[in-house]
Design an enzyme around this catalytic site. Structure first.
Site, mmCIF file in Angstrom:
data_model
loop_
_atom_site.group_PDB
_atom_site.id
_atom_site.type_symbol
_atom_site.label_atom_id
_atom_site.label_comp_id
_atom_site.label_asym_id
_atom_site.label_seq_id
_atom_site.Cartn_x
_atom_site.Cartn_y
_atom_site.Cartn_z
ATOM 1 N N THR A 179 1.115 -1.456 -0.255
ATOM 2 C CA THR A 179 -0.359 0.142 0.028
ATOM 3 C C THR A 179 0.921 1.505 0.117
ATOM 4 O O THR A 179 1.897 1.500 0.005
ATOM 5 C CB THR A 179 -1.129 0.368 1.050
ATOM 6 O OG1 THR A 179 -1.739 1.294 0.635
ATOM 7 C CG2 THR A 179 -0.294 0.368 2.490
ATOM 8 N N ASN A 180 0.363 2.301 -0.083
ATOM 9 C CA ASN A 180 1.058 3.769 0.289
ATOM 10 C C ASN A 180 1.021 4.472 1.035
ATOM 11 O O ASN A 180 -0.424 4.456 2.203
ATOM 12 C CB ASN A 180 0.838 4.436 -1.106
ATOM 13 C CG ASN A 180 -0.247 4.791 -1.285
ATOM 14 O OD1 ASN A 180 -1.142 5.307 -1.260
ATOM 15 N ND2 ASN A 180 -0.603 4.207 -2.204
ATOM 16 N N ARG A 181 1.304 5.169 1.537
ATOM 17 C CA ARG A 181 0.657 6.250 2.629
ATOM 18 C C ARG A 181 -0.457 7.660 2.546
ATOM 19 O O ARG A 181 -0.968 8.322 3.115
ATOM 20 C CB ARG A 181 1.829 7.478 3.051
ATOM 21 C CG ARG A 181 2.695 6.693 3.400
ATOM 22 C CD ARG A 181 4.015 7.243 4.693
ATOM 23 N NE ARG A 181 4.494 8.891 3.732
ATOM 24 C CZ ARG A 181 4.483 9.677 3.352
ATOM 25 N NH1 ARG A 181 3.869 10.777 4.507
ATOM 26 N NH2 ARG A 181 5.291 10.381 2.829
#
Ligand code: PMT
Length: 215
Positions: free
Chosen positions: A21-23
């Site tokens: 995933t990412n932030r």
């Protein structure tokens, strides 16, 4: 007006307990949704997993993966006047999702990744969308040039670019500072809380749509 917004991250499963995933927190996309709802429009928010409350009065579709977001956008885009792609969609996903938890074996583990669908990139071509199309660009260098390339390649009316090498704006921050890249010029908006910027961007996108449809 009917307006579709994508927001938040995607989660690409590796095995039953792990994912890529990412932030992205979803704050930027949700703030634009709030601005458009406040202006009296019908908003469909297609969101990856976030910790935010679903804004009142939006139609909400929860997704996890890039493939699910693509399917939801494909299903709804035909009915929309405006589409705004704020989501931080994974560009790659594991080629195989293991059915059992991957065990620790050797010192190294190689994960094979394959491309996900380019949702924004498919809006004009594969999905035949003719409304006002707004993309975002998350860049760490050559902000304006990279955003302008996305604008042209994906047939956008506007690309909103943010420099995500700064930790005080962009991903998971309460603030953002953006460049507005149009086909014929570029503007900028100074750093502001995303809650305020969302309302400003909502107004600006509505003006852009009115200008486009009055031609
Ligand atoms: O969520 P926040 O914490 O508030 O952070 C906001 C943000 C930094 C996520 C937001 O401002 C932002 O920049 N969103 C775009 C993030 C991104 O993935 O940018 P990109 O340059 O990789 O993608 C370009 C455009 O294509 C984006 O409109 C993206 O939604 C879209 N895209 C990307 C990949 C893909 N497979 N499908 C897409 O539709």
């Amino acid at each position: 007006m009917n307006i579709l917004i994508t927001a938040g991250p995607t989660r690409e499963p590796i095995d039953p307990v792990r994912f890529l995933t990412n932030r992205s927190s979803g704050k930027m996309g949700y703030a634009i949704a709030h601005g458009l709802i406040h202006a009296g429009h019908n908003v469909l928010l297609i969101s990856g997993p976030t910790e935010l409350d679903v804004p009142d009065y939006v139609d909400f579709v929860q997704v996890e993966t890039a493939a699910e977001m693509h399917a939801a956008v494909s299903h709804h885009l035909g009915k929309m006047d405006i589409a705004i792609f704020v989501a931080a969609v994974a560009d790659y996903t594991p080629a195989v999702v293991e059915t059992h938890k991957i065990k620790k074996t050797g010192d190294r583990l190689t994960l094979e990744l394959v491309r996900t669908p380019d949702i924004l990139g498919s809006a004009r071509s594969a999905l035949g969308f003719q409304g006002t199309l707004v993309g975002f660009a998350a860049e760490t260098e050559n902000l304006e040039a990279n955003a302008r390339e996305k604008l042209t390649k994906k047939g956008c009316d506007l690309v909103i670019a943010n420099d995500v090498s700064h930790t005080d704006i962009g991903f998971d921050s309460d603030h953002n500072e953006v460049l507005l890249v149009y086909p014929d010029h570029t503007d900028s908006l100074p750093s502001a809380p995303k809650t305020e910027l969302g309302a400003t961007l909502a107004d600006l996108i509505l003006d852009l749509h009115r200008a486009k449809t009055s031609d």
